[in-house]
Design a protein around this motif. Structure first.
Motif, PDB file in Angstrom:
ATOM      1  N   TRP A 795       0.813  -1.217   0.000  1.00 47.85           N
ATOM      2  CA  TRP A 795       0.000   0.000   0.000  1.00 47.85           C
ATOM      3  C   TRP A 795       0.846   1.266   0.000  1.00 47.85           C
ATOM      4  O   TRP A 795       0.397   2.318  -0.488  1.00 47.85           O
ATOM      5  N   ILE A 796       2.030   1.185   0.497  1.00 47.48           N
ATOM      6  CA  ILE A 796       2.931   2.337   0.376  1.00 47.48           C
ATOM      7  C   ILE A 796       3.335   2.535  -1.091  1.00 47.48           C
ATOM      8  O   ILE A 796       3.442   3.662  -1.585  1.00 47.48           O
ATOM      9  N   THR A 797       3.540   1.418  -1.773  1.00 47.00           N
ATOM     10  CA  THR A 797       3.845   1.507  -3.203  1.00 47.00           C
ATOM     11  C   THR A 797       2.630   1.961  -4.003  1.00 47.00           C
ATOM     12  O   THR A 797       2.754   2.660  -5.016  1.00 47.00           O
ATOM     13  N   PHE A 798       1.439   1.605  -3.530  1.00 43.98           N
ATOM     14  CA  PHE A 798       0.218   1.949  -4.239  1.00 43.98           C
ATOM     15  C   PHE A 798      -0.017   3.457  -4.298  1.00 43.98           C
ATOM     16  O   PHE A 798      -0.489   3.985  -5.324  1.00 43.98           O
ATOM     17  N   LEU A 799       0.276   4.153  -3.224  1.00 39.78           N
ATOM     18  CA  LEU A 799      -0.066   5.586  -3.161  1.00 39.78           C
ATOM     19  C   LEU A 799       0.565   6.412  -4.279  1.00 39.78           C
ATOM     20  O   LEU A 799      -0.154   7.162  -4.973  1.00 39.78           O
ATOM     21  N   PRO A 800       1.872   6.374  -4.536  1.00 39.90           N
ATOM     22  CA  PRO A 800       2.412   7.165  -5.655  1.00 39.90           C
ATOM     23  C   PRO A 800       1.906   6.703  -7.023  1.00 39.90           C
ATOM     24  O   PRO A 800       1.713   7.514  -7.921  1.00 39.90           O
ATOM     25  N   VAL A 801       1.706   5.363  -7.131  1.00 43.96           N
ATOM     26  CA  VAL A 801       1.165   4.874  -8.403  1.00 43.96           C
ATOM     27  C   VAL A 801      -0.255   5.387  -8.614  1.00 43.96           C
ATOM     28  O   VAL A 801      -0.643   5.804  -9.718  1.00 43.96           O
ATOM     29  N   TYR A 802      -1.023   5.414  -7.537  1.00 39.86           N
ATOM     30  CA  TYR A 802      -2.413   5.875  -7.608  1.00 39.86           C
ATOM     31  C   TYR A 802      -2.489   7.346  -8.021  1.00 39.86           C
ATOM     32  O   TYR A 802      -3.335   7.741  -8.827  1.00 39.86           O
ATOM     33  N   HIS A 803      -1.597   8.152  -7.489  1.00 41.05           N
ATOM     34  CA  HIS A 803      -1.639   9.590  -7.774  1.00 41.05           C
ATOM     35  C   HIS A 803      -0.991   9.947  -9.107  1.00 41.05           C
ATOM     36  O   HIS A 803      -1.196  11.063  -9.604  1.00 41.05           O
ATOM     37  N   SER A 804      -0.246   9.048  -9.678  1.00 38.63           N
ATOM     38  CA  SER A 804       0.425   9.350 -10.946  1.00 38.63           C
ATOM     39  C   SER A 804      -0.273   8.730 -12.151  1.00 38.63           C
ATOM     40  O   SER A 804       0.170   8.922 -13.279  1.00 38.63           O
ATOM     41  N   THR A 805      -1.311   7.991 -11.925  1.00 43.22           N
ATOM     42  CA  THR A 805      -2.040   7.363 -13.034  1.00 43.22           C
ATOM     43  C   THR A 805      -3.485   7.809 -13.010  1.00 43.22           C
ATOM     44  O   THR A 805      -3.980   8.347 -12.014  1.00 43.22           O
ATOM     45  N   ARG A 806      -4.147   7.592 -14.145  1.00 47.84           N
ATOM     46  CA  ARG A 806      -5.548   7.951 -14.268  1.00 47.84           C
ATOM     47  C   ARG A 806      -6.266   6.866 -15.054  1.00 47.84           C
ATOM     48  O   ARG A 806      -5.667   6.050 -15.732  1.00 47.84           O
ATOM     49  N   GLY A 807      -7.582   6.896 -14.934  1.00 42.70           N
ATOM     50  CA  GLY A 807      -8.396   6.018 -15.743  1.00 42.70           C
ATOM     51  C   GLY A 807      -8.282   4.563 -15.364  1.00 42.70           C
ATOM     52  O   GLY A 807      -8.211   4.186 -14.188  1.00 42.70           O
TER      53      GLY A 807
END
Length: 855
Positions: A795-807
């Motif tokens: 989940w720590i890895t998820f946060l930057p991926v979540y904020h840098s991707t869309r759709g």
């Protein structure tokens, strides 16, 4: 004849094609200058006077012994024809004859003396030739086409020496507002129609051909300045700009001091279209002739009075060698040709061959199957002329003179009727002494001329006159060709006012319209960016921003944004329909994630079944099997909740996605926390008291699960009440696609839920880390520690991926994090036990101990 052959040869050599005019009146004209004394066809003025006398009189004009200038020749022919037609009309001036006393040298001497009288150098010269035929009477004179000559004659006719023969003048030249000042010129009447709509017509023509960069050359007088004001207003309304404005002063000396400046401005300007407006026989005409000699080639847009013959002998076929003229629609006088052919040479000693100096009409209409003119493709000039019936074409001033003669005739007719009705015998019939009555009668005349046009002398300023539009080419040696290309009807609705032939073929043989623009037209997909400190027509072109297009209209200042369900193509020229996209089960990625979720769910159920089956084994009992059951069940739901993220979203799935994810993961993490607390309390406390034993026995650590879950439920409840998730459309992430996703609603609430899970995982990790080295074969503290480490890492890895991707990528990232963290818990905690139970049952300590006991 020699020059006519030159004309034909020029057409053959240059492969000249006329314009195909599929209008209601396709007309072509040709002319041949055969008078060497014409000197460039400069305009000259003339004045005649009309009188009504009793009885039929065959007037003999003695004009054979003096030379008539070319441009003036037409006026005499028109006057002869009109008076002859009137005298033959039994209903107009019956028993009367309309005559024009033309004397030898009248125009030359009369108007010449006027010029001397009103010139600066001869201000004291007296006028000796009174140009008065009938003393003590009031009669009507015709003067034109120069308004300045009319002004001089009007002023002179009111001087004491000539008042004995007062004159009422009818001006047949172009309408001039100066002569409409009845306080200053009460005895001057105009027969021409005012060019009220000329500026709008020219602006419409420029808009039709997309000429937006225009030069303007006018005389420095009130009429031209008013035209400039009207034209500027029309041009601003249609987005047309003036490249330069040359106001030519009337004073010749002042003009000569500025001539080079005017020459340089028009020669260096990029404007290929120039409007000329002003008086002929002025410094403006001098300037025009000067530019002709300098080789300035432009598209000249002007009025019919600027239809002049050029003197240049060199010639290169170029469209810019043409003139576009606006002329009031002139009705064709059918009897005029017959009059010229049957003219009595004894009565009118006129050489009819001189009519070739003017425009001659020939039929240029063609069939609809052809847009080429084939009648120039022969070598025999005489044959060509024999094939066509020619008519001399009246100029606008000539037609005005025709109407002026009829206006005078109708005025005399009404005055004579009043004389007869009042039985005036003191004055002979046709002699009028009351000039005020003559002026009032002339001003109020309304009649229909033989052509069928209604002529209203009272409202010539406000009439809505139609215009014919011609293009003229002047060739060497005075050869000329003029073709009607359209008309302008100002009284019609705006969309029906301008009519231009659709099948135009220019002199160069092409149909493309030449351009006159400051900047190249911005093509589709671009927008205008105006340059600083320049005209609005000067701009740069910049491509439209993202998801904006410009397609139908050129030179758009603002691109049009595509609707949300459409997107702009790469060229930014049109909006294309977006493809609706979401993480579907049919997609390979959606199918893979769905299969993974179901596989992990089935595997979790299998572990749960195994644990239930071997519930009495030490490895199951030693780690609080109730908590293990709860954790396995919650993991099943954690795996299954990822399926809510796959498929077409709706409002229910959007709400369930986040709530089920938050609640089930809270149950799972709180269960892990309860297990770690239980392990720590069981092994860390070496001398437990009664209270501690009671807490362990009563299962107090298990209360962590409902308490933590209740807190998460409160957070989710607040989230759903304040800003619940909803269906959203993402049009930014992928080009050409509309991605349907679930919007979190409140990002803060989502991060609170995620942060709360993180705090629980961090607490579980801390407690498990403290119990990692405790003794016991079935101590799962190490596995709990590692599982929380995996969970937090995911989940720590998820946060930057979540904020840098869309759709869709963002949805995939969240589903993958759910599956990865859940699989981490399942694998780290239960996989070792699952392998021991199934593969190494002999490792259970209690089972070995029981085998060693005696039976």
């Amino acid at each position: 004849m020699k020059k006519l052959r030159i004309f034909t040869f020029s057409l053959l050599l240059l492969k000249f094609s006329l314009i195909s005019c599929h209008l209601t009146e396709p007309i072509c004209f040709w002319r041949l200058k055969n008078n060497e004394d014409n000197d460039g066809d400069l305009r000259s003025d003339c004045g005649v006077f009309l009188a009504a006398v009793e009885g039929p009189i065959d007037q003999i004009y003695n004009i054979s012994d003096f030379r008539i200038p070319a441009r003036r020749y037409e006026f005499f022919l028109v006057m002869f024809f009109a008076t002859d037609e009137i005298n033959k009309n039994p209903y107009l001036l019956p028993n009367m004859s309309l005559i024009s006393p033309v004397d030898h040298g009248q125009c030359e001497e009369t108007l010449g003396l006027l010029d001397e009288i009103y010139s600066e150098k001869n201000i004291s010269v007296e006028f000796t030739d009174y140009i008065c035929v009938f003393y003590g009477t009031c009669y009507i004179g015709l003067i034109g086409p120069s308004w300045k000559t009319s002004v001089k004659l009007s002023i002179h006719s009111r001087t004491p020496r000539v008042r004995m023969c007062e004159t009422r003048l009818v001006f047949f030249g172009p309408f001039n507002p100066n002569l409409s000042d009845h306080d200053q010129f009460p005895y001057v009447h105009q027969v021409a129609i005012k060019d009220t709509h000329l500026s709008h017509g020219m602006a419409s023509l420029m808009l039709h051909f997309r000429w937006t960069w225009i030069g303007l050359v006018i005389s420095d007088d009130d009429q031209s300045i008013q035209f400039l004001s009207d034209l500027r207003e029309e041009m601003q309304r249609h987005g047309i700009c003036l490249a330069f404005v040359n106001m030519i002063p009337e004073d010749m000396q002042l003009y000569m001091t500025r001539a080079k400046i005017y020459d340089e401005e028009i020669m260096t300007s990029t404007a290929k279209v120039v409007i000329i407006y002003g008086e002929m026989n002025s410094t403006l005409e001098v300037s025009f002739r000067r530019w002709e000699d300098l080789g300035v080639r432009r598209i000249w847009i002007t009025t019919s009075q600027w239809d002049v013959i050029t003197n240049k002998n060199d010639f290169s076929l170029d469209f810019f060698h043409g003139t576009v003229t606006f002329a009031h629609h002139v009705g064709k006088i059918a009897k005029f040709r017959n009059f010229l052919q049957t003219m009595n040479s004894d009565k009118y000693p006129v050489n009819i061959s001189k009519s070739i100096l003017g425009w001659n009409y020939f039929n240029c209409s063609v069939s609809k199957n052809s847009n080429k003119k084939d009648h120039f493709t022969f070598n025999n000039t005489l044959k060509w002329t024999a094939l066509h019936n020619f008519d001399i074409v009246l100029s606008e001033e000539g037609y005005n003179l025709y109407n002026a003669v009829y206006a005078v005739a109708h005025t005399y007719h009404e005055l004579i009727l009043q004389q007869v009705e009042s039985q005036q015998t003191a004055v002979p019939k046709g002699i009028f002494t009351d000039c005020q009555q003559v002026s009032s009668m002339l001003k109020s005349r309304i009649f229909t001329n033989p052509v069928g046009e209604l002529v209203n002398m009272k409202h010539r300023e406000n009439q809505c006159a139609d215009y014919d539009i011609f293009i003229i080419w002047n060739f060497p040696q005075g050869l000329g060709l003029k073709v009607k290309i359209g008309n302008y009807l100002p009284c019609y609705p705006w969309s029906q006012q301008l009519h231009i032939s659709e099948n135009l073929e220019w002199a160069t043989g092409g149909s493309s319209v030449p351009s006159s623009m400051c900047s190249v037209t911005c093509t589709a997909g671009f927008r205008k960016i105006h340059q600083k400190q320049t005209a609005d027509c000067c701009f740069d072109c910049d491509q439209c921003p993202e998801n904006e297009v410009s397609n139908e209209t050129a030179d758009m200042e603002q691109c049009v944004r595509c609707p949300d369900d459409k997107y702009a193509n790469l060229e930014k020229t049109q909006c294309l329909q977006r493809v609706v996209s979401f993480l579907a089960y049919e997609d390979p990625l959606g199918m893979t994630l769905g299969c993974m979720a179901l596989t992990f769910s089935a595997l979790t159920v299998l572990v749960l079944v195994i644990f239930v089956k071997y519930k009495d084994t030490p490895i199951v009992k030693a780690n609080n099997r109730i908590l293990s059951y709860i954790l396995l069940i919650s993991l099943v739901f954690c795996f299954l909740c990822s399926l809510l993220f796959i498929g077409h979203p709706n409002q229910a799935t959007c709400i369930l996605q986040q709530t089920t994810f938050g609640v089930f993961f809270t149950v799972a993490i709180s269960t892990v926390l309860a297990k770690t607390i239980t392990v720590l309390m069981a092994f860390k406390l070496t001398t437990p008291g009664r209270r501690m034993r009671g807490m362990l026995a009563s299962g107090a650590p298990n209360l962590v699960i409902p308490i933590c879950t209740l807190i998460q439920l409160v957070l989710c409840g607040i989230w759903l009440v304040t800003s619940p998730p909803f269906i959203d459309r993402d049009i930014q992430s992928e080009h050409g696609k509309t991605i349907i996703i679930c919007n979190k609603g409140s990002v803060i609430a989502f991060h609170f839920v995620l942060g709360y899970l993180g705090s629980l995982a961090l607490g579980s990790f801390t407690v498990a880390f403290l119990a990692r080295n405790l003794p016991d074969r079935f101590n799962e503290a190490k596995f709990l520690t590692f599982s929380m480490l995996v969970f937090c890492s995911v989940w720590i890895t998820f946060l930057p991926v979540y904020h840098s991707t869309r759709g869709t990528v963002m949805v995939v990232a969240e589903v993958f994090s759910i599956l990865a963290s859940s699989a981490g818990l399942l694998g780290c905690i239960f996989l070792p036990k699952f392998c021991v139970i199934l593969l190494r049952p002999d490792l259970t300590f209690l089972q070995k101990y029981k085998d060693k006991l005696p039976s």
